[in-house]
Design a protein around this motif. Sequence first.
Motif, short mmCIF file in Angstrom:
data_model
loop_
_atom_site.label_atom_id
_atom_site.label_comp_id
_atom_site.label_asym_id
_atom_site.label_seq_id
_atom_site.Cartn_x
_atom_site.Cartn_y
_atom_site.Cartn_z
N THR A 94 0.84 -1.20 0.00
CA THR A 94 0.00 0.00 0.00
C THR A 94 0.88 1.25 0.00
N GLN A 95 0.28 2.36 -0.41
CA GLN A 95 1.05 3.59 -0.50
C GLN A 95 1.55 4.04 0.88
N ASP A 96 0.69 3.97 1.88
CA ASP A 96 1.07 4.30 3.25
C ASP A 96 1.25 3.00 4.01
N PHE A 97 2.49 2.58 4.14
CA PHE A 97 2.73 1.26 4.72
C PHE A 97 2.70 1.28 6.24
N VAL A 98 2.79 2.47 6.85
CA VAL A 98 2.73 2.59 8.30
C VAL A 98 1.61 3.54 8.68
N ARG A 99 0.87 3.17 9.71
CA ARG A 99 -0.18 4.04 10.26
C ARG A 99 0.16 4.30 11.72
N VAL A 100 0.32 5.56 12.08
CA VAL A 100 0.69 5.94 13.44
C VAL A 100 -0.60 6.20 14.23
N VAL A 101 -0.75 5.50 15.34
CA VAL A 101 -1.94 5.61 16.18
C VAL A 101 -1.54 6.28 17.49
N PRO A 102 -2.18 7.39 17.86
CA PRO A 102 -1.84 8.06 19.12
C PRO A 102 -2.43 7.32 20.31
N LYS A 103 -1.75 7.39 21.43
CA LYS A 103 -2.29 6.81 22.66
C LYS A 103 -3.25 7.78 23.36
N SER A 104 -3.26 9.03 22.91
CA SER A 104 -4.18 10.03 23.45
C SER A 104 -4.90 10.70 22.30
N LEU A 105 -6.17 11.01 22.50
CA LEU A 105 -6.95 11.67 21.45
C LEU A 105 -6.38 13.03 21.09
N ASP A 106 -5.73 13.69 22.03
CA ASP A 106 -5.16 15.01 21.77
C ASP A 106 -3.98 14.95 20.81
N ASP A 107 -3.40 13.75 20.59
CA ASP A 107 -2.22 13.62 19.73
C ASP A 107 -2.57 13.15 18.33
#
Length: 528
Positions: free
Chosen positions: A71-84
């Motif tokens: 896929t074009q975006d091979f990494v998806r960064v998930v925040p541990k806080s909604l504010d991030d």
Amino acid sequence: MERKEIVDLYQNYVMAYSQRNDLIRQYRKQAYAERFQREPAVEGGSNLQLPLTRWILDVILERLFLSLFGTQDFVRVVPKSLDDADLAEGLGKIINHYVYPEACYSALSDALLFGEGVLRLGIEIYEERWGKKNKRKRPFWEWLPLENVYFFSPLQDSPEKRGVFWVHYVKKKTVAENFDVDIKSVPETQETPFFLPTSVEEMLPVSMFAGEAEALTKVAEFYIPDEELGYRHVVYLPDADLFLTDEKSVLPFDGAPLFLLRLFPFGSGGLGALLSPIEEELTVYHNQKVDANTFRLMPIYRVVSTSPALRDKENWTAGKKIVVDSPDDVTPLPVQELVTSDRDENFLWELAKLVSGVNELMSGVPSVRGDNTAYEVEVAMAEGSVRFRRFIVFVAQWIRRLIQHELLLLQLMGDEEEIAQICYPKPNPLQLIEPLDILHRFVYNFNTVLTNRQMEIQKWILLRNLLAQEPLFAENRQAQWYLLRQILTAFDVDYRLIIGEKPEEQSPINIQRLIQTLQGGMTNAGQV
């Protein structure tokens, strides 16, 4: 560690690892199907090498590689806080912009073939060729051949702090420019670098064709743990016994910029060691079978000893007239069919597929047989999934460490202007967080082409449905927006076009209703 100790370390490790490197080169030849040399048993006999290792390696490697980088975006960064959430989106853009799949492909190939593969992380300065001619800093991932990398542990009190050095070949003019030394003091290597054909026994000096400046020299680069400095960065020319630099590492992390991927247990080797004896025996069986057919089709004659035909027997060819005194001088003899069976050859093919796991790994089903039960098929699918997931887990952990250190490197030494363009219209997240935040405030997930994408979609939809009847969720616009954003992102849809940016206002939590909800949950707990 004194410089003399560094020289001794280099010489001792290169000598001690010579047997390992010979095996690695042998497996490379085997995997890439270098021309097989054999003395056929008969003129016109078989001289074929069956590329068993290459076939199995390519099948597993391509599946693994495309699962990670399909896929074009091979990494998806998930925040541990909604504010991030915005910071995580910016980090994801940076990571996916500075990705080098080609280097990962070569390192994955080494890890499958030898059990281990190595990537190097660094910063390079390049000059734009179009538009403004200004110099920029850009991170790079570089594959290092395993036979050129040596790990060691010089500190007895801290054996976990490993040192490393690797050998590579650089143009003489590049060394002279970067380290301010006289180009005449930089010797030209007399070795054959890895990337040249292995069939070249004696490499002609590059300087004979391209000039002295374009010739290659051998460079050994060290990262050595030091009790006072942390890590030392040493660049050494072995052929000239010359140290080009010896200084404290400027990297923003403790350690060397090399990342080791191990897919098989330590010391067990990889597919090369596993398949080498099978491929050799399979090649012998196949060539013997072809030679047997050649013998069977070759004409054999009984010739009377007094016949004039014997005078010219060395020049007998198909269609040639043979002079005889009588028809009885030459009598063709029937040749019995040699006993050859495909069973042994097919057994070796199936054995190779079994020990490598390529059947279950690729298709999730066992070899096609009429007596397969539904249970056997189900077990094979589970085993195939487990084997592939093991590879995915190891590779994901390896790349996760690599991209985290890449972000640390960009935060200290990256081109702020270019990173700002990547993150536009949002600000550069690396300027808003601390180094430890990169490691602990975010989760780095990988988009494995189909399975994980569908699981991600189903997970967020299920969560939204579970929370739909929850009053607190119904009143929290930011929580609703976040869930919708995750669902749309999993579908590869730009969420801004549908739900816009995150709402600023948030309804206050009704404490009384929250207490009533919790009390109701406690009252119903344990009831069927």
